[in-house]
Design an enzyme around this catalytic site. Structure first.
Site, PDB file in Angstrom:
ATOM      1  N   HIS A 168     -46.760 120.520  44.810  1.00  0.00           N
ATOM      2  CA  HIS A 168     -46.897 120.056  46.184  1.00  0.00           C
ATOM      3  C   HIS A 168     -46.938 118.544  46.205  1.00  0.00           C
ATOM      4  CE1 HIS A 168     -51.131 118.605  46.366  1.00  0.00           C
ATOM      5  NE2 HIS A 168     -51.342 119.479  45.392  1.00  0.00           N
ATOM      6  N   CYS A 169     -46.548 117.980  47.362  1.00  0.00           N
ATOM      7  CA  CYS A 169     -46.664 116.539  47.573  1.00  0.00           C
ATOM      8  C   CYS A 169     -47.689 116.329  48.687  1.00  0.00           C
ATOM      9  CB  CYS A 169     -45.308 115.929  47.913  1.00  0.00           C
ATOM     10  SG  CYS A 169     -44.560 116.611  49.408  1.00  0.00           S
ATOM     11  N   MET A 170     -47.544 115.279  49.473  1.00  0.00           N
ATOM     12  CA  MET A 170     -48.536 114.977  50.502  1.00  0.00           C
ATOM     13  C   MET A 170     -48.591 116.040  51.593  1.00  0.00           C
ATOM     14  SD  MET A 170     -50.285 112.234  49.963  1.00  0.00           S
ATOM     15  CE  MET A 170     -50.847 111.884  51.621  1.00  0.00           C
ATOM     16  N   THR A 171     -47.445 116.603  51.939  1.00  0.00           N
ATOM     17  CA  THR A 171     -47.400 117.519  53.085  1.00  0.00           C
ATOM     18  C   THR A 171     -46.700 118.837  52.793  1.00  0.00           C
ATOM     19  OG1 THR A 171     -45.322 116.526  53.863  1.00  0.00           O
ATOM     20  CG2 THR A 171     -47.372 115.586  54.723  1.00  0.00           C
ATOM     21  N   ARG A 172     -46.004 118.968  51.664  1.00  0.00           N
ATOM     22  CA  ARG A 172     -45.130 120.126  51.464  1.00  0.00           C
ATOM     23  C   ARG A 172     -45.474 120.915  50.202  1.00  0.00           C
ATOM     24  NH1 ARG A 172     -39.187 117.288  52.526  1.00  0.00           N
ATOM     25  NH2 ARG A 172     -39.759 116.167  54.430  1.00  0.00           N
TER      26      ARG A 172
END
Length: 521
Positions: free
Chosen positions: A29-33
């Protein structure tokens, strides 16, 4: 429902819609996804995923990306990983010879992997240019560092406020240490991630990059001048780690296996370390200084014009994947100056999207489907999470995406104008934008002025995006097509929105809560 139960329920709802645990190759995952590597992307039920309350949108790129928003994604991901592991642990053994295999999955793992690889290759072919692949690697190096940058940045801002007010003098030195520790060693983390991303041994990349921040380099002279600890910063660390990867691969190819465990790491650190000390640190230091000088010159001389271009063209850069080239530039500016003056200007692009979305809401009073999408996505947009508005509203409609960029341009020009007057507005970390950027703001003329200028830029972006979209965002044909009662608007087909590395499906606008079909403009 308890918070943990809510996130586990979200993960449990997502898993069968992406083909089940047997179809999941990687989870990150990244910041939002939530980013999933899938064996067979054709098994994904896009429409059902988009209908989940916790899902803000989906993006198909080199991975299948489910937009969950900041905070939520960090809690759903471990629950999803746990469910995948549980499903794999309880999966039945492969059918014996002569016994019919279950209908789902329909093929063996190898066949499924091959099929998925073919589909991924076809989807990525037009975007898999060497330059974009390189930028994706750069992004993969720096994105994992963003949570630490945000945390330390907020603590640094809080500490600065306490120092300016003269409060808690016994605590502020401790806060300064907490805030500065990561930045003092960020080169090591960059080196580690770089080696990992380029196919080397991560710890060797970190070891070579650590040379850059070692205090003892102050006793070494290169190119006729003494080195400084940290000289070259993240750019030097990146270059040193890439060099270490190539040296390591060369050693693996030529060093006998019996000596590999001793010789390869020794030669990798020795050769890469010496080149770093007597070449890369100086060169990277000059490049880093040039980046800082160029950013200062751009805003002090270009001012409103530079801000207009940066704010207006940032979203098209995001669509093309070229925004990833800015990540090391932001990080270099934060290292040098304590904040990046570019991010607050670029954040105005999100303000333009918000203004444009409100205008679409007003202009389409009869289309409850699109209005429902905007109502659900607007809070995330105000907090700087723009994907739901971009992929769900403005980009599929066409013209509103362009007018949203106009709003971002005006907001960027506003902030750039004050930079030209000598008031710098910067961010101590990268990642957040919109209202979420307020705790990270810093500048050279006091926190109050910095906050006011950034807030003014957001307001200008909102208003300009709204006015541009309201007046120019819809042709007569577009209004006639979409300003109708739910169940009548749009074409009854699903169309792929192109123009970005992560093209996404835009469902029929008659589907409640989903995106409009792309319009002819």
């Amino acid at each position: 429902m308890a918070t943990d139960d809510k996130h586990r329920a979200t993960a449990a709802a997502i898993l069968p819609l992406v083909g089940g645990a047997s179809n999941v190759r990687t989870v990150a995952h990244c910041m939002t996804r939530l980013r999933l590597g899938l064996l067979d992307p054709s098994l994904v039920d896009d429409e059902a995923l988009k209908a989940l309350p916790a899902v803000m949108g989906v993006v198909e790129d080199d991975t299948y990306q489910i937009v969950l928003g900041p905070g939520s994604v960090a809690r759903v991901t471990p629950e999803f990983e746990a469910l995948v592991e549980e499903a794999r642990a309880t999966a039945p053994a492969p059918a014996a010879a002569g016994v019919a295999a279950p209908a789902d999955p329909p093929t063996t793992a190898d066949e499924l992997a091959a099929q998925g690889a073919e589909l991924r290759a076809a989807r990525k072919a037009k975007n898999a240019t060497p330059f974009k692949l390189f930028l994706r690697k750069i992004a993969n190096i720096f994105v994992p560092l963003i949570p630490a940058l945000i945390g330390c940045g907020i603590i640094a801002g809080l500490n600065g406020l306490l120092v300016n007010l003269g409060w808690l003098p016994g605590v502020t030195p401790a806060l300064a240490a907490v805030a500065s520790g990561f930045m003092a060693l960020i080169a090591v983390f960059v080196g580690y991630n770089t080696a990992k991303e380029f196919g080397g041994t991560p710890i060797l990349g970190g070891a070579v990059a650590a040379i850059i921040v070692f205090p003892g380099v102050a006793d070494i002279e290169a190119f006729g001048q003494k080195l400084s600890p940290g000289q070259g910063g993240v750019l030097g660390a990146l270059g040193a780690a890439v060099l270490a990867v190539y040296v390591e691969k060369w050693c693996r190819r030529w060093v006998p296996e019996a000596l590999d465990v001793l010789v390869t790491p020794t030669l990798t650190v020795l050769i890469s370390g010496l080149v770093t000390l007597f070449g890369l640190m100086y060169v990277a230091g000059e490049v880093s200084s040039a980046i800082g000088t160029a950013a200062d010159w751009l805003l002090s001389h270009g001012g409103a014009g530079a801000g207009l271009l940066l704010g207006g063209f940032f979203l098209p850069l995001v669509m093309l994947g070229l925004h990833q080239a800015l990540i090391p530039i932001h990080t270099t500016l934060i290292e040098q100056q304590g904040y990046t003056v570019l991010l607050p200007i670029l954040a105005m692009a999100g303000a333009g999207q918000v203004g444009a979305a409100v205008a679409v809401y007003v202009r389409l009073p009869r289309n409850e489907s699109i209005r429902r999408t905007i109502r659900s996505a607007l809070p995330a947009g105000l907090l700087g999470v723009g994907e739901p508005l971009i992929y769900g509203v403005s980009l599929p409609l066409g013209r509103p995406f362009v007018t949203a960029c106009v709003g971002g341009a005006f907001g960027g020009a506003f902030v750039g104008f004050f930079n030209q007057l000598g008031t710098s507005v910067g961010s101590t970390a990268i990642g957040p934008s919109g209202w979420a950027l307020f705790p990270l703001l810093d500048g050279n003329h006091g926190l109050g002025g910095t906050l006011a200028i950034y807030a003014g830029g957001l307001l200008v972006g909102y208003v300009a995006g709204f006015v541009a979209t309201y007046c120019f965002g819809f042709s007569k044909g577009l209004l006639a097509e979409f300003n109708v009662e739910q169940g009548v608007a749009g074409a009854g087909t699903t169309t792929v929105v192109t123009g970005s590395p992560g093209a996404t499906d835009a469902p029929d606008s008659s589907d409640p809560g989903q995106r409009p079909a792309p319009a002819k403009v």
